[in-house]
Design an enzyme around this catalytic site. Structure first.
Site, PDB file in Angstrom:
ATOM      1  N   ASP A 118      77.616  25.376  39.384  1.00 24.98           N
ATOM      2  CA  ASP A 118      78.288  26.486  38.708  1.00 24.98           C
ATOM      3  C   ASP A 118      79.688  25.980  38.363  1.00 24.98           C
ATOM      4  OD1 ASP A 118      79.327  28.789  37.713  1.00 24.98           O
ATOM      5  OD2 ASP A 118      78.659  30.070  39.353  1.00 24.98           O
ATOM      6  N   THR A 156      84.145  33.935  37.446  1.00 28.87           N
ATOM      7  CA  THR A 156      84.760  33.879  36.108  1.00 28.87           C
ATOM      8  C   THR A 156      85.648  35.098  35.838  1.00 28.87           C
ATOM      9  OG1 THR A 156      82.944  32.539  35.274  1.00 28.87           O
ATOM     10  CG2 THR A 156      84.239  33.712  33.627  1.00 28.87           C
ATOM     11  N   GLU A 180      74.713  26.929  35.438  1.00 26.47           N
ATOM     12  CA  GLU A 180      74.707  28.337  35.016  1.00 26.47           C
ATOM     13  C   GLU A 180      74.817  28.496  33.504  1.00 26.47           C
ATOM     14  OE1 GLU A 180      77.651  31.092  36.599  1.00 26.47           O
ATOM     15  OE2 GLU A 180      76.528  32.727  35.686  1.00 26.47           O
ATOM     16  N   ASP A 223      74.798  30.103  42.089  1.00 27.14           N
ATOM     17  CA  ASP A 223      75.788  30.880  42.850  1.00 27.14           C
ATOM     18  C   ASP A 223      75.813  30.440  44.312  1.00 27.14           C
ATOM     19  OD1 ASP A 223      76.524  32.743  40.753  1.00 27.14           O
ATOM     20  OD2 ASP A 223      74.598  33.738  41.055  1.00 27.14           O
ATOM     21  N   ILE A 243      82.317  27.382  36.934  1.00 29.54           N
ATOM     22  CA  ILE A 243      83.330  28.322  37.444  1.00 29.54           C
ATOM     23  C   ILE A 243      82.579  29.493  38.070  1.00 29.54           C
ATOM     24  CG2 ILE A 243      85.244  29.886  36.924  1.00 29.54           C
ATOM     25  CD1 ILE A 243      86.036  28.090  34.609  1.00 29.54           C
ATOM     26  N   ASP A 244      82.678  29.615  39.372  1.00 25.91           N
ATOM     27  CA  ASP A 244      82.123  30.797  40.033  1.00 25.91           C
ATOM     28  C   ASP A 244      83.286  31.756  40.251  1.00 25.91           C
ATOM     29  OD1 ASP A 244      80.012  32.268  41.404  1.00 25.91           O
ATOM     30  OD2 ASP A 244      81.292  31.971  43.145  1.00 25.91           O
TER      31      ASP A 244
HETATM   32  P1  2AM Z   1      79.993  34.091  38.145  1.00 23.77           P
HETATM   33  O1  2AM Z   1      81.418  34.396  38.279  1.00 23.77           O
HETATM   34  O2  2AM Z   1      79.693  32.635  38.138  1.00 23.77           O
HETATM   35  O3  2AM Z   1      79.325  34.827  37.012  1.00 23.77           O
HETATM   36  C1  2AM Z   1      80.487  38.398  41.653  1.00 23.77           C
HETATM   37  O4  2AM Z   1      80.833  38.915  42.900  1.00 23.77           O
HETATM   38  C2  2AM Z   1      79.688  37.146  41.958  1.00 23.77           C
HETATM   39  O5  2AM Z   1      78.355  37.341  41.510  1.00 23.77           O
HETATM   40  C3  2AM Z   1      80.191  35.918  41.266  1.00 23.77           C
HETATM   41  O6  2AM Z   1      79.916  34.835  42.092  1.00 23.77           O
HETATM   42  C4  2AM Z   1      79.378  35.891  39.985  1.00 23.77           C
HETATM   43  O7  2AM Z   1      79.230  34.588  39.483  1.00 23.77           O
HETATM   44  C5  2AM Z   1      78.048  36.391  40.515  1.00 23.77           C
HETATM   45  N1  2AM Z   1      77.156  36.994  39.538  1.00 23.77           N
HETATM   46  C6  2AM Z   1      75.861  36.674  39.427  1.00 23.77           C
HETATM   47  N2  2AM Z   1      75.273  37.412  38.476  1.00 23.77           N
HETATM   48  C7  2AM Z   1      76.232  38.204  37.937  1.00 23.77           C
HETATM   49  C8  2AM Z   1      76.243  39.190  36.897  1.00 23.77           C
HETATM   50  N3  2AM Z   1      75.147  39.482  36.211  1.00 23.77           N
HETATM   51  N4  2AM Z   1      77.396  39.808  36.615  1.00 23.77           N
HETATM   52  C9  2AM Z   1      78.521  39.491  37.310  1.00 23.77           C
HETATM   53  N5  2AM Z   1      78.567  38.591  38.306  1.00 23.77           N
HETATM   54  C10 2AM Z   1      77.443  37.949  38.627  1.00 23.77           C
HETATM   55 CA    CA Z   2      79.786  30.827  36.738  1.00 26.07          CA
END
Ligand code: 2AM
Ligand code: CA
Length: 269
Positions: free
Chosen positions: A91, A96, A73, A219, A93-94
């Protein structure tokens, strides 16, 4: 090590790697205030720890499997070398936003694909020390114990995961009415805020379905394989398989007995 390694060895590698990566993230989170930057919007955050964990994972994969491709990511896009069809999808950290605000409800997601097929997938929640894994043809596991779907589920007995950050997008996709009706016919809607973890929770029966709008391969790479290996179904909103190349896709993962009903709900208005 060679391409001919079997799935079990990849799972062992990914498991160790995810545990080490999770430990780095937890250590980094010891500081109560974590500084962050914005990516696509005020809801889309990244920290130096996301980048540090991605660098760590990528270095370990490169060292062990120099011919494999890697997609991450936080900017990694390596073709690999030779004729390898293996590609790691990660990813660091999913979740974040949860990492920054809560210090829990985040995870590390590591998957290996060959062509478009998942080979091994690991989702690790370091704050609860829960490791979800799926290996093609071998099943899904939580901390080494098998997980999977039992019995039938009906919509009115189902708990559905999704995220309200996408509410504006449901309007644009003309899914607003469908999501509203879904909330009414199900037992309830839950929002954890980490797609990979929510997919793992579907596999473990903590959620009966997860609905993601605009998800990218990192994701869902690992979570998709874990749900499928648990016996569940994963598709886009038209019931077709997801593309590992495209970003921002709609994803529906569920207990097998409600997937058809959910697809009916998601038919465009
Ligand atoms: P992330 O934390 O790795 O960014 C939020 O419910 C989920 O959607 C998280 O898994 C987040 O991943 C992902 N996500 C994907 N696109 C995003 C975006 N544009 N903004 C916020 N979250 C996003
Ligand atoms: Ca992430």
């Amino acid at each position: 090590m060679t391409e001919a390694m079997n799935g079990q060895e990849y799972i062992l590698f990914a498991t160790k790697l995810a545990r080490e990566a999770g430990k780095i993230a937890l250590e980094g989170r010891k500081e109560k205030i974590v500084s962050y930057q914005f990516k696509s919007s005020h809801k889309d955050l990244v920290t130096e720890i996301d980048r540090q964990v991605e660098r760590f994972i990528v270095a370990k994969i490169k060292e062990t499997y120099p011919s494999h491709g890697i997609l991450g990511e936080e900017g990694t896009n390596i073709d690999g070398g030779g004729n390898s069809s293996y590609r790691w999808v990660i990813d660091p950290i999913d979740g974040t936003t949860n990492f920054i605000h809560q210090g829990i409800n985040f995870c590390v997601s590591i998957a290996l694909y060959q062509g478009g097929e998942g080979v091994a997938g690991v989702v690790y929640d370091p704050s609860r020390d829960e490791l979800f894994s799926g290996e093609r043809g071998k099943g899904a596991f939580l901390n080494g114990s098998p997980i999977g779907f039992t019995g039938e589920k009906k919509m009115d007995e189902s708990l559905i995961g999704t995220n309200l950050i996408w509410v504006g997008r449901t309007r644009r996709l003309k899914l607003e009415e469908s999501i509203y009706r879904l909330a009414n016919v199900s037992r309830g809607v839950r929002s954890l805020g980490a797609a990979a973890l929510e997919l793992a929770y579907v596999a473990a029966g903590r959620l009966d379905a997860y609905l993601g709008l605009y998800l990218s391969p990192w994701d869902y790479g690992a979570g998709k394989l874990i749900v499928e290996e648990a016996g569940g179904k994963v598709s886009n909103f038209d019931g077709d398989s997801l593309s590992l190349i495209s970003e921002k896709q709609g994803l529906l993962a569920s207990h097998p007995s409600i997937h058809g009903d959910l697809l009916q709900f998601l038919k465009r208005e």
